[in-house]
Design a protein around this motif. Sequence first.
Motif, PDB file in Angstrom:
ATOM      1  N   ILE A  82      11.234  10.328 -15.797  1.00  0.00           N
ATOM      2  CA  ILE A  82      12.292   9.643 -15.029  1.00  0.00           C
ATOM      3  C   ILE A  82      12.047   8.128 -15.108  1.00  0.00           C
ATOM      4  O   ILE A  82      11.541   7.502 -14.181  1.00  0.00           O
ATOM      5  CB  ILE A  82      12.371  10.151 -13.566  1.00  0.00           C
ATOM      6  CG1 ILE A  82      12.413  11.689 -13.521  1.00  0.00           C
ATOM      7  CG2 ILE A  82      13.596   9.553 -12.865  1.00  0.00           C
ATOM      8  CD1 ILE A  82      13.612  12.336 -14.221  1.00  0.00           C
TER       9      ILE A  82
ATOM     10  N   VAL B 193      18.026  -3.159 -10.585  1.00  0.00           N
ATOM     11  CA  VAL B 193      19.384  -3.263 -11.119  1.00  0.00           C
ATOM     12  C   VAL B 193      20.123  -1.939 -10.924  1.00  0.00           C
ATOM     13  O   VAL B 193      19.582  -0.865 -11.199  1.00  0.00           O
ATOM     14  CB  VAL B 193      19.352  -3.617 -12.627  1.00  0.00           C
ATOM     15  CG1 VAL B 193      20.761  -3.549 -13.229  1.00  0.00           C
ATOM     16  CG2 VAL B 193      18.768  -5.004 -12.833  1.00  0.00           C
TER      17      VAL B 193
ATOM     18  N   VAL C 248      -1.703  15.873  -4.309  1.00  0.00           N
ATOM     19  CA  VAL C 248      -1.630  17.285  -4.690  1.00  0.00           C
ATOM     20  C   VAL C 248      -2.639  17.531  -5.801  1.00  0.00           C
ATOM     21  O   VAL C 248      -2.628  16.831  -6.830  1.00  0.00           O
ATOM     22  CB  VAL C 248      -0.198  17.648  -5.146  1.00  0.00           C
ATOM     23  CG1 VAL C 248      -0.155  19.061  -5.724  1.00  0.00           C
ATOM     24  CG2 VAL C 248       0.768  17.520  -3.973  1.00  0.00           C
TER      25      VAL C 248
ATOM     26  N   THR D  34      19.011   3.729 -10.232  1.00  0.00           N
ATOM     27  CA  THR D  34      20.473   3.792 -10.094  1.00  0.00           C
ATOM     28  C   THR D  34      20.936   5.222  -9.811  1.00  0.00           C
ATOM     29  O   THR D  34      21.840   5.456  -9.015  1.00  0.00           O
ATOM     30  CB  THR D  34      21.147   3.330 -11.414  1.00  0.00           C
ATOM     31  OG1 THR D  34      20.605   2.073 -11.773  1.00  0.00           O
ATOM     32  CG2 THR D  34      22.650   3.256 -11.275  1.00  0.00           C
TER      33      THR D  34
ATOM     34  N   GLU E 227       2.781  12.880  -0.466  1.00  0.00           N
ATOM     35  CA  GLU E 227       2.618  11.640  -1.247  1.00  0.00           C
ATOM     36  C   GLU E 227       1.141  11.262  -1.259  1.00  0.00           C
ATOM     37  O   GLU E 227       0.494  11.285  -0.222  1.00  0.00           O
ATOM     38  CB  GLU E 227       3.477  10.536  -0.598  1.00  0.00           C
ATOM     39  CG  GLU E 227       3.184   9.128  -1.053  1.00  0.00           C
ATOM     40  CD  GLU E 227       3.275   8.909  -2.562  1.00  0.00           C
ATOM     41  OE1 GLU E 227       4.292   9.271  -3.179  1.00  0.00           O
ATOM     42  OE2 GLU E 227       2.297   8.378  -3.132  1.00  0.00           O
TER      43      GLU E 227
ATOM     44  N   SER F 298       8.781   2.863  -8.251  1.00  0.00           N
ATOM     45  CA  SER F 298      10.017   2.570  -7.513  1.00  0.00           C
ATOM     46  C   SER F 298      10.044   1.174  -6.897  1.00  0.00           C
ATOM     47  O   SER F 298      11.121   0.678  -6.561  1.00  0.00           O
ATOM     48  CB  SER F 298      10.247   3.626  -6.428  1.00  0.00           C
ATOM     49  OG  SER F 298      10.522   4.851  -7.045  1.00  0.00           O
TER      50      SER F 298
HETATM   51  C1  LIG Z   1       9.705  -2.109 -15.579  1.00  0.00           C
HETATM   52  C2  LIG Z   1      10.716  -1.135 -15.037  1.00  0.00           C
HETATM   53  C3  LIG Z   1      12.025  -1.551 -14.795  1.00  0.00           C
HETATM   54  C4  LIG Z   1      12.969  -0.654 -14.305  1.00  0.00           C
HETATM   55  N1  LIG Z   1      14.195  -1.116 -13.940  1.00  0.00           N
HETATM   56  C5  LIG Z   1      15.110  -0.252 -13.434  1.00  0.00           C
HETATM   57  C6  LIG Z   1      16.371  -0.726 -13.006  1.00  0.00           C
HETATM   58  O1  LIG Z   1      16.628  -1.911 -12.973  1.00  0.00           O
HETATM   59  N2  LIG Z   1      17.287   0.186 -12.597  1.00  0.00           N
HETATM   60  C7  LIG Z   1      17.037   1.522 -12.589  1.00  0.00           C
HETATM   61  O2  LIG Z   1      17.926   2.303 -12.278  1.00  0.00           O
HETATM   62  N3  LIG Z   1      15.803   1.984 -12.914  1.00  0.00           N
HETATM   63  C8  LIG Z   1      14.838   1.136 -13.317  1.00  0.00           C
HETATM   64  N4  LIG Z   1      13.589   1.580 -13.633  1.00  0.00           N
HETATM   65  C9  LIG Z   1      13.282   2.996 -13.455  1.00  0.00           C
HETATM   66  C10 LIG Z   1      13.008   3.328 -12.003  1.00  0.00           C
HETATM   67  O3  LIG Z   1      12.152   2.383 -11.407  1.00  0.00           O
HETATM   68  C11 LIG Z   1      12.362   4.729 -11.945  1.00  0.00           C
HETATM   69  O4  LIG Z   1      13.147   5.629 -12.685  1.00  0.00           O
HETATM   70  C12 LIG Z   1      12.243   5.242 -10.528  1.00  0.00           C
HETATM   71  O5  LIG Z   1      11.624   4.305  -9.698  1.00  0.00           O
HETATM   72  C13 LIG Z   1      11.464   6.538 -10.533  1.00  0.00           C
HETATM   73  O6  LIG Z   1      11.272   6.960  -9.211  1.00  0.00           O
HETATM   74  P1  LIG Z   1      10.424   8.255  -8.924  1.00  0.00           P
HETATM   75  O7  LIG Z   1      10.591   8.556  -7.502  1.00  0.00           O
HETATM   76  O8  LIG Z   1      10.816   9.294  -9.926  1.00  0.00           O
HETATM   77  O9  LIG Z   1       8.933   7.878  -9.330  1.00  0.00           O
HETATM   78  P2  LIG Z   1       7.795   6.946  -8.598  1.00  0.00           P
HETATM   79  O10 LIG Z   1       8.356   5.752  -7.980  1.00  0.00           O
HETATM   80  O11 LIG Z   1       6.763   6.798  -9.659  1.00  0.00           O
HETATM   81  O12 LIG Z   1       7.279   7.910  -7.470  1.00  0.00           O
HETATM   82  C14 LIG Z   1       6.461   9.005  -7.728  1.00  0.00           C
HETATM   83  C15 LIG Z   1       5.556   9.207  -6.527  1.00  0.00           C
HETATM   84  O13 LIG Z   1       4.770  10.370  -6.752  1.00  0.00           O
HETATM   85  C16 LIG Z   1       3.502  10.134  -6.190  1.00  0.00           C
HETATM   86  N5  LIG Z   1       2.523  11.048  -6.774  1.00  0.00           N
HETATM   87  C17 LIG Z   1       2.076  11.066  -8.052  1.00  0.00           C
HETATM   88  N6  LIG Z   1       1.138  12.031  -8.211  1.00  0.00           N
HETATM   89  C18 LIG Z   1       1.000  12.644  -7.017  1.00  0.00           C
HETATM   90  C19 LIG Z   1       0.170  13.690  -6.546  1.00  0.00           C
HETATM   91  N7  LIG Z   1      -0.720  14.325  -7.344  1.00  0.00           N
HETATM   92  N8  LIG Z   1       0.290  14.074  -5.264  1.00  0.00           N
HETATM   93  C20 LIG Z   1       1.162  13.442  -4.405  1.00  0.00           C
HETATM   94  N9  LIG Z   1       1.956  12.415  -4.812  1.00  0.00           N
HETATM   95  C21 LIG Z   1       1.884  12.032  -6.099  1.00  0.00           C
HETATM   96  C22 LIG Z   1       3.224   8.692  -6.543  1.00  0.00           C
HETATM   97  O14 LIG Z   1       2.211   8.136  -5.727  1.00  0.00           O
HETATM   98  C23 LIG Z   1       4.586   8.047  -6.332  1.00  0.00           C
HETATM   99  O15 LIG Z   1       4.736   7.528  -5.034  1.00  0.00           O
HETATM  100  C24 LIG Z   1      12.612   0.703 -14.098  1.00  0.00           C
HETATM  101  C25 LIG Z   1      11.287   1.104 -14.312  1.00  0.00           C
HETATM  102  C26 LIG Z   1      10.346   0.189 -14.750  1.00  0.00           C
HETATM  103  C27 LIG Z   1       8.917   0.607 -14.911  1.00  0.00           C
END
Ligand SMILES: Cc1cc2nc3c(=O)[nH]c(=O)nc-3n(C[C@H](O)[C@H](O)[C@H](O)COP(=O)(O)OP(=O)(O)OC[C@H]3O[C@@H](n4cnc5c(N)ncnc54)[C@H](O)[C@@H]3O)c2cc1C
Length: 364
Positions: A345, A49, A172, A351, A33, A43
């Motif tokens: 994503i 929700v 990374v 969810t 990370e 996240s």
């Molecule tokens: C406004 C908004 C409202 C939403 N509401 C909802 C909801 O109510 N319900 C729902 O189900 N979903 C909701 N979502 C969607 C949900 O928040 C996301 O789909 C989810 O959080 C994605 O998680 P993730 O782990 O894929 O990505 P992230 O949380 O973006 O995590 C990715 C991680 O990768 C790391 N990273 C990036 N590049 C590198 C690198 N080069 N090297 C090492 N680490 C790296 C980042 O630092 C980060 O920690 C919403 C999203 C938004 C923006």
Amino acid sequence: MEIDFDIIVIGAGVDGLSIAYQLSKKYSVGLVEKNRKYGLETSSRNSEVIHSGIHYPTGSLKAKLCVQGNQLLYEFLKENNILHKKTGKLTVAVEKDETKEIERLYKQGLENGVPDIKIIEKHQLKKFVPESEGLYALYTGSTGILNVHYLMDCLYEKFINNGGIAGFDEKVINIEKKNGLYLVETEKGQYCSEIVINSAGLYADQISSKLDFNYDVFWAKGDYFTISKNFNIPLLIYPAPIKEGLGIHLTPRIDGILRVGPDVEYVEKSYPPYPDEKGNSIFKPDENKKDFFYQQIKKFIPNIEIDDLVPESYGIRPKLQRKGEDFKDFIIKEEMPGFINLIGIDSPGLTSCLAIAKYVENLL
Ligand SMILES: Cc1cc2nc3c(=O)[nH]c(=O)nc-3n(C[C@H](O)[C@H](O)[C@H](O)COP(=O)(O)OP(=O)(O)OC[C@H]3O[C@@H](n4cnc5c(N)ncnc54)[C@H](O)[C@@H]3O)c2cc1C
């Protein structure tokens, strides 16, 4: 080259954490990370929700993983005593021509296998929200809210307890495939594994391009305000959806405070990310949107005043569709042996997190 881990997961958001936890039950897993802690990006900047799955086209990954993820998530939250509430949700038509959209969602929900959904007529609506000007609504009983921070704390702890290893402040910067193995280079060192899973959220396209799998990902910001007065609204209230999102909606946070938003605003990829380079969270919404948010929410709470709205935060979604384009599904696939990509994503990625983890496990 010596293998450090069976699997390296890049990105410790809620999806990377879920995948790392699920796979750590069977494999040695390294989680890298770039920030100083897990879950500091999208996240922890969302509506929190637990969606039901009515909104996504039948047969899409989003529909399947949301419906499955909803059930898995409630079970996990219960088992681990994580704060959550199955509140239910109303999707409300306020204009006559919106009732068709409510009926379409109802049918789609049934086809997607969403449990506990029903149509609510105008006179019944008053029982849920006495003030609402709505004409017709869809009720989904499986919608709820949670504290996403507690969920991520729990996933991380379980991952570590399974023997998983996490590296923070490890951005990374390159990935190479050599002699059938992957070499993941971070700003601190190099790690070798048989499998790499790219769960880097807003930056997943950049990671993917290191192995020549190129995607266009667009950033769509969503701003939030909260409501300072107590209007005693116990469930979620959404308008009939608009093309680019679910519309400005009303969600009680788990602490009871009402949250309004998010909207959808496409921004440049140079938009100030969160957190900043010192780890500070700079995430205030655009206060110029206050009147727009007020106009939208007045339909459901007519006696709200503009000054009841208080700026809260924003989050940014990684979207596969350009502004104005139609629905695009999650991309979760093995691009070449041992390299799994998660691209675009956006919602319902929270969810679906536990269902995504199982889906990825099945791809291995
Ligand atoms: C406004 C908004 C409202 C939403 N509401 C909802 C909801 O109510 N319900 C729902 O189900 N979903 C909701 N979502 C969607 C949900 O928040 C996301 O789909 C989810 O959080 C994605 O998680 P993730 O782990 O894929 O990505 P992230 O949380 O973006 O995590 C990715 C991680 O990768 C790391 N990273 C990036 N590049 C590198 C690198 N080069 N090297 C090492 N680490 C790296 C980042 O630092 C980060 O920690 C919403 C999203 C938004 C923006």
